[in-house]
Design an enzyme around this catalytic site. Structure first.
Site, short mmCIF file in Angstrom:
data_model
loop_
_atom_site.label_atom_id
_atom_site.label_comp_id
_atom_site.label_asym_id
_atom_site.label_seq_id
_atom_site.Cartn_x
_atom_site.Cartn_y
_atom_site.Cartn_z
N GLY A 36 0.83 -1.27 -0.02
CA GLY A 36 0.12 -0.06 -0.07
C GLY A 36 0.93 1.21 -0.12
O GLY A 36 1.94 1.02 0.43
N GLN A 75 2.79 10.04 1.27
CA GLN A 75 4.22 9.24 1.59
C GLN A 75 5.28 9.77 0.30
O GLN A 75 6.37 9.58 0.45
CB GLN A 75 4.12 7.72 1.58
CG GLN A 75 3.45 7.24 2.72
CD GLN A 75 3.29 5.81 2.78
OE1 GLN A 75 2.29 5.19 2.24
NE2 GLN A 75 4.23 5.07 3.28
N CYS A 77 5.83 -0.25 7.43
CA CYS A 77 5.29 0.98 6.52
C CYS A 77 6.85 1.32 5.59
O CYS A 77 7.74 1.32 6.10
CB CYS A 77 4.95 2.13 7.53
SG CYS A 77 4.43 3.83 6.46
N LEU A 78 6.39 1.61 4.34
CA LEU A 78 7.48 1.94 3.77
C LEU A 78 7.86 3.27 4.02
O LEU A 78 9.33 3.48 3.64
CB LEU A 78 6.77 2.29 2.07
CG LEU A 78 6.35 0.93 1.46
CD1 LEU A 78 5.77 1.20 0.22
CD2 LEU A 78 7.37 -0.08 1.56
N HIS A 93 -4.57 2.08 7.68
CA HIS A 93 -3.09 2.40 7.64
C HIS A 93 -2.92 3.72 6.68
O HIS A 93 -2.16 4.71 6.83
CB HIS A 93 -2.27 1.35 7.47
CG HIS A 93 -0.79 1.58 7.31
ND1 HIS A 93 0.13 1.21 8.31
CD2 HIS A 93 -0.02 2.25 6.61
CE1 HIS A 93 1.46 1.61 8.14
NE2 HIS A 93 1.12 2.44 6.87
N GLU A 94 -3.37 3.36 5.16
CA GLU A 94 -3.14 4.42 4.33
C GLU A 94 -3.98 5.53 4.39
O GLU A 94 -3.57 6.88 4.23
CB GLU A 94 -3.29 3.71 2.97
CG GLU A 94 -2.49 2.57 2.58
CD GLU A 94 -1.00 2.67 3.02
OE1 GLU A 94 -0.50 4.08 2.80
OE2 GLU A 94 -0.45 1.88 3.01
N HIS A 141 -2.29 7.74 6.89
CA HIS A 141 -1.36 8.80 6.08
C HIS A 141 -1.82 9.90 5.58
O HIS A 141 -1.51 11.10 5.65
CB HIS A 141 -0.62 7.86 5.12
CG HIS A 141 0.45 7.22 5.38
ND1 HIS A 141 1.78 7.53 6.11
CD2 HIS A 141 0.73 5.73 5.33
CE1 HIS A 141 2.48 6.49 6.39
NE2 HIS A 141 1.81 5.32 5.86
#
Length: 191
Positions: free
Chosen positions: A67, A72, A112-113, A154-155, A158
């Site tokens: 994702g 991000q 997480c990225l 989660h996204e 962000h």
């Protein structure tokens, strides 16, 4: 030999090649303050939004991740791409998404990225119902559970300017920041 190329021909060639070659976008790293900027809704579905979706999808696959939110990659628009398929060939796009229902609760490990190498347990809703626009600007609703529900939450965090580690204690957050700072120094050759 004298070659004359019309500006319009150059524009068409440039547009053609930009569609062939998607860009990998740099991913912001926690604790970068830009990760705390709230995303704004997408007002118009145009070529730039479609290109961003393609670039985000390529960036997510390359990272590799399941994702990615536009925040991000330092684009503060309400766009999310997700692919939880085994083959990584079934990307989903969520534009201007909002959770309209939540139920249940589960604790699971997340990564997480934007926080590379960190995996921690977070409590999330087990099931969510989301309303969004797809990559063509068409509205849809989706009921999700398990990994997809967690990924959506989660996204969406962000897009709201929140990173998953902010659900953790201050002590854990401090340790994570110190570890990431050390990794960044090592990557640049600093001690």
């Amino acid at each position: 030999m004298d070659i004359h190329v019309k500006p319009l021909e150059i524009l068409h060639v440039t547009a053609y090649f930009s569609k062939l070659f998607m860009a990998l976008l740099p991913i912001l790293r926690f604790p970068d303050p830009r990760l705390h900027i709230k995303a704004t809704p997408v007002e118009t579905m145009d070529a730039s939004v479609r290109q961003l979706i393609h670039d985000m999808t390529e960036t997510m696959y390359d990272a590799p991740g399941i994702g990615l939110a536009a925040t991000q990659v330092n684009v503060h628009r309400q766009i999310i791409v997700i692919d939880i398929s085994e083959e990584h060939n079934d990307p989903m796009v969520f534009i201007n998404a909002m959770i309209i229902e939540r139920s249940g609760e589960r604790e699971g490990e997340e990564g997480c990225l934007s926080v590379p190498g960190v995996h921690e347990k977070v409590i999330r809703a087990e099931r969510v119902k989301v309303r969004a626009l797809d990559e063509n600007g068409q509205p849809f609703e989706l009921e999700a559970e398990g990994l997809l529900a967690v990924c959506l939450q989660h996204e969406l965090d962000h897009l709201d300017g929140k990173v998953f580690v902010e659900y953790l204690s201050q002590l854990k957050q401090s340790r994570i920041k110190a570890r990431l700072a050390k990794q960044a120094r090592a990557a640049t050759g600093q001690t």
